[in-house]
Design an enzyme around this catalytic site. Sequence first.
Site, PDB file in Angstrom:
ATOM      1  N   GLY A 226      -7.358  -0.411   8.709  1.00  0.00           N
ATOM      2  CA  GLY A 226      -7.996  -1.161   7.633  1.00  0.00           C
ATOM      3  C   GLY A 226      -7.023  -1.413   6.506  1.00  0.00           C
ATOM      4  O   GLY A 226      -7.422  -1.784   5.402  1.00  0.00           O
ATOM      5  N   ASP A 227      -5.735  -1.188   6.764  1.00  0.00           N
ATOM      6  CA  ASP A 227      -4.734  -1.384   5.715  1.00  0.00           C
ATOM      7  C   ASP A 227      -3.462  -1.938   6.360  1.00  0.00           C
ATOM      8  O   ASP A 227      -3.562  -2.685   7.333  1.00  0.00           O
ATOM      9  CB  ASP A 227      -4.518  -0.068   4.945  1.00  0.00           C
ATOM     10  CG  ASP A 227      -4.247  -0.310   3.475  1.00  0.00           C
ATOM     11  OD1 ASP A 227      -3.278  -1.018   3.179  1.00  0.00           O
ATOM     12  OD2 ASP A 227      -4.992   0.200   2.619  1.00  0.00           O
TER      13      ASP A 227
END
Length: 426
Positions: A226-227
């Site tokens: 998610g990054d």
Amino acid sequence: MHIPGVFLIIALGASRANARTCTIKPLGHSQSDVSQIEAAIAACGYGGTTVLEAGEYNITRKMHWDLANSHVDLHGSLNFVFDLEHWMDPASTYRVIFIQSQASWFVVSGHDFTIDAHGTGGIVGNGQHWWSWYGNATRLDGDGRPVSLTLSHVARGTVRDFRVDGPPFWCNAVADSSDVLYDGMTCVSENADETWFGQNIVWNTDGIDTYRSDNITMLNWDITTGDDCLAIKGNSTNVFAKNVTCRGGTGIAFGSVGQYYQLPDYVDNVVLEDITFVRPDAQVQPLMEHGVYFKSWTGTRIGFPPTGGGAGGGRVSGVVARNVNLDQVTTPIQVYQTNLGHPGDKPSKLQFTNLTFTNWTGTAQTSTVVDLECSTAAPCTDLTFEQINIAVPGDQVAEFACVNVASVAGVACGGWVPFPHRLSFF
Ligand SMILES: *[C@@H]1O[C@H](CO)[C@@H](O)[C@H](O)[C@H]1NC(C)=O
Ligand SMILES: *[C@@H]1O[C@H](CO)[C@@H](O)[C@H](O)[C@H]1NC(C)=O
Ligand SMILES: *[C@@H]1O[C@H](CO)[C@@H](O)[C@H](O)[C@H]1NC(C)=O
Ligand SMILES: *[C@@H]1O[C@H](CO)[C@@H](O)[C@H](O)[C@H]1NC(C)=O
Ligand SMILES: *[C@@H]1O[C@H](CO)[C@@H](O)[C@H](O)[C@H]1NC(C)=O
Ligand SMILES: *[C@@H]1O[C@H](CO)[C@@H](O)[C@H](O)[C@H]1NC(C)=O
Ligand SMILES: CC(=O)N[C@H]1CO[C@H](CO)[C@@H](O)[C@@H]1O
């Protein structure tokens, strides 16, 4: 020599005469495996072979392996038990990563070693518990959530066919190291808690952050995050990544750079080749923000690291990103120099120069395919775009945005240049 739980075998093969082998298996019965692993590494980590047989090893406290002329066969998984209170106590982790004082629960150092996880072994991070707990808590850089696998002060180390399931924070970090090869790395940060479906609760699960390291090679990576898929941070030089699949998150980042006003960041010669960006099911992971992007802090320092900072100088140069395929990426290529900035900040003096983007195909989810927002104090120079063929949504006009770009080849740059339906030039 008596080491509890470690089978010490003298290998008699002609080629490795006197090379020791230590073989262990999980103790089971709710016992911690850390002591027997430490004993095996102490006995065979210098000039020997350590074999961790298949199964789950119960890792209850921080662990450091120092290896030299050594081989580790990690057939099983190191299961870092979920105990938030324990791991968030600063005494329970190492702080060997200078940038943002990041915490590590497992550090490998040394030289001339291979850790081979054979596609079956690696780390179980129990990230879901962490992500769900932090779903409604503030997440800050350097807040103590541990990096899963940290290589620190390594020379000539290899990590092979390694898997990290559920990292609470960064999956990998390499710092103060040189001549490191990662061949085969899988990181999986995939929320399964339906409370958070449609939201990104796996922030900071970067595939890797590289820092103060030279000659780092990453082959055959598959990162669900998610990054940042890869984050190339200050003083990373001669980095080569090939055959990397990034699923979700914010893309491959250069930076952030310029956080420490007294320490310039230099990044030079980074080649990214055969890279695929895949947008996952939005319920599981809503972001697929960039292909490759570059971010510096502004020229004004506000506060201090780990969370504040800025005004750092330096240069990011010699970047090549070629053979890139995009699946509905929000903004495929972006430069911005206002990371965590405020209105009225001074412009960044950190320069991005000699960046080449070759053979990009696939789809963007919005019309701005390239968004270059460089600094008035350090305009971007020597940017090259060639063989770019990226489709935008059918009803939109593709755009190539340039601000403070001094020299670019391959496209007309000088404001917002619209293209119909796709950004395409050869
Ligand atoms: C891991 O070890 C701890 C301490 O001995 C124990 O309390 C815990 O139950 C063990 N966990 C597993 C999964 O075996
Ligand atoms: C870079 O590191 C690799 C190991 O990953 C090594 O084989 C190679 O010789 C190194 N290159 C240089 C120039 O030292
Ligand atoms: C690319 O890496 C994946 C693992 O992520 C691997 O399965 C695949 O075989 C690799 N492809 C090539 C061409 O090496
Ligand atoms: C990067 O290296 C330069 C020397 O080449 C040094 O002056 C600078 O402080 C280093 N920056 C960081 C962030 O370590
Ligand atoms: C630009 O970067 C590439 C890749 O690192 C390098 O080979 C080349 O020498 C650089 N060009 C200049 C003018 O520095
Ligand atoms: C362009 O990149 C694609 C992967 O996205 C690759 O299959 C193709 O071979 C590349 N073309 C050239 C000329 O390298
Ligand atoms: C930090 C925090 O407030 N965490 C809470 C988030 O929500 C879950 C369930 O709603 C609580 O159990 C946590 O304590």
